[in-house]
Design a protein around this motif. Sequence first.
Motif, mmCIF file in Angstrom:
data_model
loop_
_atom_site.group_PDB
_atom_site.id
_atom_site.type_symbol
_atom_site.label_atom_id
_atom_site.label_comp_id
_atom_site.label_asym_id
_atom_site.label_seq_id
_atom_site.Cartn_x
_atom_site.Cartn_y
_atom_site.Cartn_z
ATOM 1 N N ASP A 161 52.872 -24.215 15.826
ATOM 2 C CA ASP A 161 52.085 -24.613 16.998
ATOM 3 C C ASP A 161 52.224 -23.569 18.103
ATOM 4 N N ALA A 162 53.447 -23.106 18.343
ATOM 5 C CA ALA A 162 53.671 -22.080 19.362
ATOM 6 C C ALA A 162 52.940 -20.796 18.998
ATOM 7 N N ASN A 163 53.004 -20.400 17.728
ATOM 8 C CA ASN A 163 52.287 -19.200 17.280
ATOM 9 C C ASN A 163 50.797 -19.317 17.575
ATOM 10 N N SER A 164 50.219 -20.451 17.253
ATOM 11 C CA SER A 164 48.783 -20.670 17.467
ATOM 12 C C SER A 164 48.416 -20.660 18.938
ATOM 13 N N ARG A 165 49.205 -21.359 19.749
ATOM 14 C CA ARG A 165 48.907 -21.416 21.183
ATOM 15 C C ARG A 165 49.038 -20.047 21.838
ATOM 16 N N LEU A 166 50.083 -19.304 21.463
ATOM 17 C CA LEU A 166 50.277 -17.972 22.041
ATOM 18 C C LEU A 166 49.154 -17.027 21.641
ATOM 19 N N HIS A 206 46.012 -17.929 23.609
ATOM 20 C CA HIS A 206 46.153 -17.468 25.002
ATOM 21 C C HIS A 206 45.950 -15.949 25.083
ATOM 22 N N ALA A 207 46.538 -15.211 24.144
ATOM 23 C CA ALA A 207 46.412 -13.752 24.149
ATOM 24 C C ALA A 207 44.956 -13.331 23.975
ATOM 25 N N LEU A 208 44.247 -13.978 23.087
ATOM 26 C CA LEU A 208 42.844 -13.636 22.868
ATOM 27 C C LEU A 208 42.007 -13.928 24.107
ATOM 28 N N THR A 209 42.311 -15.015 24.781
ATOM 29 C CA THR A 209 41.620 -15.331 26.035
ATOM 30 C C THR A 209 41.922 -14.276 27.088
ATOM 31 N N TRP A 210 43.195 -13.901 27.222
ATOM 32 C CA TRP A 210 43.600 -12.909 28.218
ATOM 33 C C TRP A 210 42.914 -11.571 27.954
ATOM 34 N N GLU A 211 42.796 -11.197 26.696
ATOM 35 C CA GLU A 211 42.206 -9.912 26.338
ATOM 36 C C GLU A 211 40.694 -9.867 26.543
ATOM 37 N N SER A 212 40.029 -11.004 26.484
ATOM 38 C CA SER A 212 38.567 -11.006 26.527
ATOM 39 C C SER A 212 37.958 -11.551 27.816
ATOM 40 N N SER A 213 38.725 -12.259 28.616
ATOM 41 C CA SER A 213 38.182 -12.917 29.800
ATOM 42 C C SER A 213 38.036 -11.947 30.974
ATOM 43 N N GLU A 214 36.908 -12.046 31.641
ATOM 44 C CA GLU A 214 36.693 -11.251 32.854
ATOM 45 C C GLU A 214 37.679 -11.633 33.953
ATOM 46 N N THR A 262 61.029 -2.543 32.741
ATOM 47 C CA THR A 262 61.578 -3.901 32.637
ATOM 48 C C THR A 262 60.502 -4.974 32.551
ATOM 49 N N THR A 263 59.274 -4.648 32.899
ATOM 50 C CA THR A 263 58.212 -5.652 32.829
ATOM 51 C C THR A 263 57.299 -5.438 31.637
ATOM 52 N N GLN A 264 56.842 -4.226 31.439
ATOM 53 C CA GLN A 264 55.845 -3.975 30.409
ATOM 54 C C GLN A 264 56.437 -3.825 29.016
ATOM 55 N N CYS A 265 57.585 -3.206 28.896
ATOM 56 C CA CYS A 265 58.175 -3.021 27.560
ATOM 57 C C CYS A 265 58.451 -4.350 26.865
ATOM 58 N N PRO A 266 59.086 -5.318 27.522
ATOM 59 C CA PRO A 266 59.242 -6.630 26.861
ATOM 60 C C PRO A 266 57.888 -7.290 26.574
ATOM 61 N N GLN A 267 56.922 -7.084 27.462
ATOM 62 C CA GLN A 267 55.587 -7.648 27.248
ATOM 63 C C GLN A 267 54.934 -7.038 26.007
ATOM 64 N N PHE A 268 55.120 -5.733 25.803
ATOM 65 C CA PHE A 268 54.583 -5.074 24.605
ATOM 66 C C PHE A 268 55.162 -5.701 23.340
ATOM 67 N N VAL A 269 56.456 -5.977 23.378
ATOM 68 C CA VAL A 269 57.123 -6.565 22.211
ATOM 69 C C VAL A 269 56.560 -7.965 21.943
ATOM 70 N N LEU A 270 56.473 -8.775 22.982
ATOM 71 C CA LEU A 270 55.938 -10.127 22.827
ATOM 72 C C LEU A 270 54.502 -10.084 22.307
ATOM 73 N N GLU A 271 53.681 -9.233 22.903
ATOM 74 C CA GLU A 271 52.288 -9.149 22.463
ATOM 75 C C GLU A 271 52.178 -8.712 21.003
ATOM 76 N N GLN A 303 53.531 -14.260 15.102
ATOM 77 C CA GLN A 303 54.954 -14.579 15.135
ATOM 78 C C GLN A 303 55.470 -14.796 16.561
ATOM 79 N N GLY A 304 54.590 -15.038 17.490
ATOM 80 C CA GLY A 304 55.004 -15.185 18.889
ATOM 81 C C GLY A 304 56.005 -16.305 19.119
ATOM 82 N N GLY A 305 55.938 -17.335 18.286
ATOM 83 C CA GLY A 305 56.834 -18.480 18.441
ATOM 84 C C GLY A 305 58.270 -18.191 18.100
ATOM 85 N N VAL A 306 58.524 -17.075 17.407
ATOM 86 C CA VAL A 306 59.892 -16.723 17.045
ATOM 87 C C VAL A 306 60.415 -15.518 17.813
ATOM 88 N N CYS A 307 59.586 -14.969 18.692
ATOM 89 C CA CYS A 307 59.996 -13.811 19.484
ATOM 90 C C CYS A 307 61.004 -14.238 20.536
#
Length: 95
Positions: free
Chosen positions: A15-20, A23-31, A73-82, A89-93
């Motif tokens: 469920d976490a994998n799906s929700r993440l 959300h990522a697809l929305t963030w990448e495509s939304s104006e 400290t902000t973007q590098c962890p974000q790159f890993v999560l993304e 596999q976002g639910g296990v990150c």
Amino acid sequence: SKIHHRRLDPEDVDDANSRLLAHALTWESSELYEEQRNVRAALPAASSRQALLDALASSQVVVISGETGSGKTTQCPQFVLEDFVRKGQGGVCNI
């Protein structure tokens, strides 16, 4: 304060994998997030994204250095999560 840890049930992880991912697809495509995406893309860390992910995939230890405000400290962890999220596999990150 106490920190409580528990293993997630496989269904919770799925469920976490799906929700993440949704959300990522929305963030990448939304104006709505275009300005935020542009700001992140302009940070010095953005040009090193793939090199960081490749280094993490092939090394047990990676040292990151850069100027103050470069996104270490902000973007590098974000790159890993993304990266985990895009692989489903976002639910296990755990960063």
